[in-house]
Scaffold this motif. Structure first.
Motif, short mmCIF file in Angstrom:
data_model
loop_
_atom_site.label_atom_id
_atom_site.label_comp_id
_atom_site.label_asym_id
_atom_site.label_seq_id
_atom_site.Cartn_x
_atom_site.Cartn_y
_atom_site.Cartn_z
N SER A 256 0.83 -1.21 0.00
CA SER A 256 0.00 0.00 0.00
C SER A 256 0.87 1.26 0.00
CB SER A 256 -0.89 0.00 1.24
OG SER A 256 -1.48 1.27 1.44
N ARG A 257 0.40 2.30 -0.66
CA ARG A 257 1.13 3.58 -0.68
C ARG A 257 1.30 4.14 0.73
NH1 ARG A 257 3.65 5.40 -4.85
NH2 ARG A 257 3.38 7.53 -4.19
N THR A 258 0.45 3.73 1.65
CA THR A 258 0.57 4.18 3.03
C THR A 258 1.92 3.81 3.62
OG1 THR A 258 -1.80 3.88 3.31
CG2 THR A 258 -0.50 4.03 5.33
N HIS A 259 2.52 2.73 3.14
CA HIS A 259 3.78 2.24 3.68
C HIS A 259 5.02 2.83 2.99
CE1 HIS A 259 2.02 -0.56 6.52
NE2 HIS A 259 1.11 -0.80 5.61
N VAL A 260 4.81 3.80 2.09
CA VAL A 260 5.93 4.51 1.47
C VAL A 260 6.27 5.69 2.38
CG1 VAL A 260 6.71 5.86 -0.52
CG2 VAL A 260 5.24 3.86 -0.86
N ILE A 261 7.51 5.72 2.89
CA ILE A 261 7.92 6.79 3.80
C ILE A 261 9.24 7.38 3.29
CG2 ILE A 261 8.30 7.44 6.21
CD1 ILE A 261 7.07 4.72 7.00
N PRO A 262 9.16 8.41 2.46
CA PRO A 262 10.37 8.99 1.89
C PRO A 262 11.39 9.47 2.93
CG PRO A 262 8.44 9.81 0.73
CD PRO A 262 7.95 9.04 1.93
N VAL A 263 10.92 10.01 4.04
CA VAL A 263 11.82 10.56 5.06
C VAL A 263 12.75 9.49 5.62
CG1 VAL A 263 11.91 11.63 7.34
CG2 VAL A 263 10.27 12.44 5.65
N THR A 264 12.23 8.29 5.86
CA THR A 264 13.03 7.22 6.44
C THR A 264 13.65 6.31 5.38
OG1 THR A 264 11.11 5.76 6.62
CG2 THR A 264 11.63 7.17 8.54
N HIS B 83 11.75 4.02 3.70
CA HIS B 83 10.94 2.80 3.60
C HIS B 83 10.15 2.83 2.29
CE1 HIS B 83 11.94 2.68 7.83
NE2 HIS B 83 11.69 1.38 7.78
N ARG B 84 10.42 1.81 1.46
CA ARG B 84 9.81 1.70 0.13
C ARG B 84 10.07 2.96 -0.70
NH1 ARG B 84 4.17 0.44 -0.72
NH2 ARG B 84 4.92 0.71 -2.82
N TRP B 85 11.29 3.48 -0.60
CA TRP B 85 11.63 4.72 -1.30
C TRP B 85 13.01 4.62 -1.90
CZ3 TRP B 85 8.81 8.58 -2.92
CH2 TRP B 85 9.42 9.78 -3.30
N CYS B 86 13.16 4.99 -3.15
CA CYS B 86 14.47 5.05 -3.80
C CYS B 86 14.96 6.49 -3.71
CB CYS B 86 14.37 4.60 -5.26
SG CYS B 86 15.94 4.68 -6.15
N ARG B 87 15.96 6.70 -2.91
CA ARG B 87 16.48 8.06 -2.73
C ARG B 87 17.14 8.59 -4.01
NH1 ARG B 87 16.38 9.36 2.84
NH2 ARG B 87 16.21 7.52 4.17
N ALA B 88 17.77 7.70 -4.78
CA ALA B 88 18.44 8.12 -6.01
C ALA B 88 17.43 8.65 -7.03
CB ALA B 88 19.23 6.95 -6.60
N CYS B 89 16.30 8.00 -7.16
CA CYS B 89 15.29 8.39 -8.16
C CYS B 89 14.18 9.26 -7.57
CB CYS B 89 14.65 7.14 -8.76
SG CYS B 89 15.79 6.14 -9.72
N GLU B 90 14.16 9.36 -6.24
CA GLU B 90 13.12 10.09 -5.54
C GLU B 90 11.72 9.62 -5.94
OE1 GLU B 90 13.88 14.27 -5.92
OE2 GLU B 90 15.61 14.16 -4.59
N CYS B 91 11.54 8.30 -5.84
CA CYS B 91 10.22 7.72 -6.15
C CYS B 91 9.99 6.47 -5.32
CB CYS B 91 10.09 7.42 -7.64
SG CYS B 91 11.10 6.07 -8.22
N ALA B 92 8.74 6.06 -5.29
CA ALA B 92 8.36 4.88 -4.51
C ALA B 92 8.95 3.62 -5.11
CB ALA B 92 6.84 4.76 -4.47
N ALA B 93 9.23 2.68 -4.24
CA ALA B 93 9.72 1.37 -4.67
C ALA B 93 8.57 0.37 -4.52
CB ALA B 93 10.91 0.94 -3.82
N CYS C 213 11.10 -7.35 8.64
CA CYS C 213 9.78 -7.32 9.28
C CYS C 213 8.75 -8.08 8.46
CB CYS C 213 9.34 -5.88 9.52
SG CYS C 213 10.29 -5.05 10.82
N CYS C 214 8.83 -8.01 7.14
CA CYS C 214 7.90 -8.77 6.30
C CYS C 214 8.15 -10.27 6.45
CB CYS C 214 8.04 -8.36 4.83
SG CYS C 214 7.21 -6.81 4.44
N GLY D 6 20.09 0.49 2.00
CA GLY D 6 19.97 1.19 3.27
C GLY D 6 19.24 0.41 4.33
N PRO D 7 19.33 0.92 5.55
CA PRO D 7 18.74 0.21 6.69
C PRO D 7 17.21 0.10 6.60
CG PRO D 7 19.61 2.35 7.37
CD PRO D 7 20.04 2.13 5.95
N ALA D 8 16.54 1.07 6.00
CA ALA D 8 15.08 1.01 5.93
C ALA D 8 14.62 -0.17 5.07
CB ALA D 8 14.52 2.32 5.37
N THR D 9 15.29 -0.40 3.96
CA THR D 9 14.94 -1.54 3.10
C THR D 9 15.22 -2.85 3.82
OG1 THR D 9 15.29 -0.26 1.08
CG2 THR D 9 15.39 -2.67 0.89
#
Length: 123
Positions: A57-65, A67-77, A110-111, A101-104
């Motif tokens: 779910s998009r609810t679980h995308v957390i750019p700040v941390t 989680h489910r975020w590609c910092r290089a592309c600045e988009c959801a994973a 956790c999954c 990274g640690p969030a991934t």
């Protein structure tokens, strides 16, 4: 006669059919009050499900941390969970790389724990 609101205050997971899931949700809610990092949960209080059932779910995308975020592309994973093999994979929707990274790593761990707990509850 108690109202639905009063019932939900006593047991917010009364409507959850999976008794083991409801118990873990309740236990993790209580643990958060004493310091459990919410990102270490194997259940989701928002969706009232095992984490691996709703982590896409998009609810679980957390750019700040991250989680489910590609910092290089600045988009959801994207995340995929194969319940049969226990495989959890995270990939950027743009570059198709695994966000480092640690969030991934935390999300995958956790999954996997969520998968194991759900399987144990159905044995």
């Amino acid at each position: 006669m108690s109202t639905l609101l009063e019932t939900s205050r006593r047991d917010p997971y009364a409507e959850v059919r999976d008794v083991a899931l409801a118990a873990v949700l309740t236990r993790e809610d209580a643990a958060e009050e004493t310091g459990l990092n919410p990102l270490e949960r194997i259940t989701c209080r928002i969706h009232r499900r095992w984490l691996h059932h709703c982590v896409h779910s998009r609810t679980h995308v957390i750019p700040v941390t991250g989680h489910r975020w590609c910092r290089a592309c600045e988009c959801a994973a994207d995340i995929s969970v194969d319940e049969l093999t226990g495989t959890v994979a995270v990939r950027c929707t743009r570059c198709r790389r695994i966000p480092e990274g640690p969030a991934t790593r935390q999300l995958i761990r956790c999954c996997r724990a969520s998968l194991a707990a759900a399987q144990d509850s159905h044995v």
